[in-house]
Structures are given as structure tokens and as C-alpha cells.
Design an enzyme around this catalytic site. Structure first.
Site, PDB file in Angstrom:
ATOM      1  N   SER A 207       0.805  -1.217   0.000  1.00 15.15           N
ATOM      2  CA  SER A 207       0.000   0.000   0.000  1.00 15.15           C
ATOM      3  C   SER A 207       0.844   1.275   0.000  1.00 15.15           C
ATOM      4  O   SER A 207       0.461   2.285  -0.589  1.00 15.15           O
ATOM      5  CB  SER A 207      -0.968   0.004   1.188  1.00 15.15           C
ATOM      6  N   HIS A 261       1.891   4.771   4.565  1.00 16.65           N
ATOM      7  CA  HIS A 261       1.081   5.403   3.532  1.00 16.65           C
ATOM      8  C   HIS A 261       1.523   6.831   3.272  1.00 16.65           C
ATOM      9  O   HIS A 261       1.684   7.248   2.113  1.00 16.65           O
ATOM     10  CB  HIS A 261      -0.395   5.383   3.950  1.00 16.65           C
TER      11      HIS A 261
END
Length: 322
Positions: A207, A261
Site C-alpha cells: 500500500s 502510507h
């Protein structure tokens, strides 16, 4: 650094297979002594030319170069590693035979069951998860391997589905080598961010690298906003909503590494600003991508060195804190 594809489109290219339909009128005029209106018009025309050339790139390619092989290769490698780690975890938990392994994987496909958590964590640590203790001990390869590891089928499926659509799109736009470069560098930086800001957390997943791709695409939109309707404001707002929504999920859903992230997003924005396609008219009246890796290899080399320096700094600071 390998030589990336050089895309040179004759200015005003009219082939039936490309949507590039721009004329060279005024494109080589200096901005000096232009009125505000003329300058704005020229900047808009240049942005449109670059934007159209970037999207025409894939349409004029032939054969295997049209295939987004980097994206498909990443998906294949990542899925294979997940199948391997899932099988290892099942065997460590006492599974016997293919049927037991499949039942174990199915049981943990969406949510990790408490009785299986320890086995999965142990296998992930063994196979390369971000685990600060081992990184500090010298296993520096763990700054990259977590990008290719996933916890369960849901984790893998969501990330690979996002990569399938976003990766193919950006690979057609930016080319094979640039897509791989942005994905890997932003992925490594996302792990570095997790290493420093979340030292106690075990972390795996693509991610962070995917946020890097989103950041790179955001910069492409930003630099070409004059070529879009409403100056690209709707597209920029849409990207902000998507990023905000995904980061917001990380605040309410447990076990989501938002530090990775954010690290991937910021690094992706920088990489997009430096390396996403931007076409200009060259002296021989062709459109040349001035951001291609072969033209910006010193900056690409500095990016790699900067990433290494960032990792060394994080190791040093974490060593001081511990």
C-alpha cells in the site's frame, strides 16, 4: 540505471493511431515581452501539447512494448510470495496436506483468527517483514521485501486490484522502467517511514508503494492542469478525496500502517514532480519527454542515494532512541 524508452513524436503528428492533434503555431515563441493574456495562452498550449503526447505514447507502440509487463510481473511475484507464506503459516499451524492448507487460508482470508495470528506473524518475520529488531541487527534488505508480502487474501486482493488498474494506466503513461522506479523507491521510503515512526509494529504490504503511484499521478495532473477542463480542479479535488478517504480509513481501522502510507505518498509526489512525463518541443521540431530517466539519470542517481541516506539516518536515530 537502465536506459528508459525515449519517446519522440514529430511535432504535429497526424497518424490515425494517435490522438495527438496539435499544431506548432507559436509553440517556440519566447515568453519574454508577451502580454499576460498571450503568456497564459502559450502556457495552456504547451500543457495541452505535453498532455496529448503523454497519452499518445502508448498508442503508437508496437508488439510487446504495448504490454504492461512490469505491473503484471509485480502482481505475479507478489501473489506467488503470498501463496508461499500462507502455505508456510498453515504448515506451521499444523496443517497436513493441500486440503488443510486451503482450509487454513480460507479461514484467514478476511480476518486473521486469534489462534493463527502467531503462526502468520512468525512466517512473515522469517520471510522479510518490516521488523525493527532484525533491521537494526543488519538485515537491511527488510526495507524492500515487506512491499511484496501480505497478511491474507483480502490484504493481497485489495492491493493487487488497485495496482492492476493504477499500474497499467501509469505504465502506459510513463513507461515500464519509470513505473518500476517510482514503485520501488516510494515503497522503500514507505518502509523507512514505518521503521522510524512505528518501531514496534510488524509491517507488510504494497500500500505504501501504491500511495507513491497515486502521488506521482497527482503531480502529473498538477503539472498538466492547464490542459484540462476547469484547470484540472475537479481531478485534483477527486484525488484529494481519494487520498483523504484512504488515510482516514487508517485512523479508524486497526493494524493499518498510516506512516507507511504517508511516506509513500510524499515520496511519490516528489518522484512524480521529477520524473512523470513532460514533453517539450526540441530544436529539431519534435516533442521530447524531458523527464525521461535517460535524460534525468543524475537526478535518478541522486534519488537512490538520497533514499539510502534516509535509511541510514533512520537507523542512526532509532539506534539512539533504543
Amino acid at each position: 540505471m537502465g536506459r528508459g524508452p525515449i519517446y519522440r513524436v514529430p511535432f504535429g503528428y497526424r497518424a490515425r493511431r494517435t490522438p495527438l492533434q496539435v499544431k506548432n503555431t507559436h509553440m517556440r515563441v519566447s515568453l519574454h515581452n508577451l502580454s499576460f493574456t498571450e503568456e497564459a495562452t502559450l502556457r495552456i498550449q504547451r500543457a495541452k501539447t505535453s498532455y496529448q503526447a503523454a497519452f499518445a505514447r502508448h498508442r503508437i507502440q508496437q508488439g510487446l512494448t504495448r504490454i504492461s509487463w512490469v505491473t503484471w510481473s509485480i502482481i505475479a511475484v507478489t501473489a506467488s510470495l503470498w501463496a508461499l507464506t500462507a502455505s508456510q503459516a498453515a504448515l506451521a499451524a499444523g496443517a497436513h496436506g493441500i486440503r488443510d492448507i486451503l482450509m487454513y487460508i480460507t479461514r484467514n482470508a478476511v480476518t486473521i483468527q486469534p489462534q493463527d495470528d502467531q503462526a502468520i506473524s512468525k512466517v512473515l518475520i522469517t520471510d522479510g517483514a518490516k521488523y525493527n529488531t532484525l533491521i537494526i541487527q543488519g538485515q537491511y534488505w527488510r526495507f524492500i521485501t515487506p512491499v511484496f508480502l501480505h497478511v491474507n487474501a483480502l490484504h493481497l486482493g485489495l492491493n493487487m486490484l488497485n495496482l492492476l488498474f493504477l499500474g497499467i494506466y501509469l505504465e502506459r503513461l510513463a513507461g515500464h522502467i519509470r513505473l518500476l522506479f517510482i514503485y520501488l523507491v516510494s515503497g522503500v521510503i514507505s518502509i523507512i517511514a514505518s521503521f522510524y515512526f512505528a518501531p514496534q509494529e510488524l509491517s507488510v504490504g504494497a500500500s505504501g508503494a501504491l500511495f507513491g503511484l497515486v502521488g506521482a499521478y497527482s503531480m502529473f495532473i498538477l503539472t498538466h492542469r492547464r490542459a484540462m477542463n476547469w484547470r484540472g480542479i475537479p481531478a485534483i479535488i477527486e484525488l484529494i478525496i481519494i487520498v483523504g478517504f484512504n488515510l482516514g480509513l487508517g485512523l479508524v481501522i486497526p493494524n493499518v500502517d498510516n506512516y507507511a502510507h504517508v511516506g509513500g505518498l510524499i515520496s511519490g509526489c516528489l518522484l512524480g514532480w521529477w520524473f512523470m512525463p513532460y514533453y517539450k518541443v526540441s530544436a529539431d521540431n519534435t516533442l521530447t519527454d524531458t523527464h525521461r530517466l535517460s535524460a534525468r539519470w543524475p537526478l535518478a542517481l541522486l534519488t537512490i542515494l538520497g533514499t539510502l541516506l534516509l535509511a541510514i539516518t533512520a537507523l542512526y536515530l532509532n539506534g539512539i532512541k533504543s
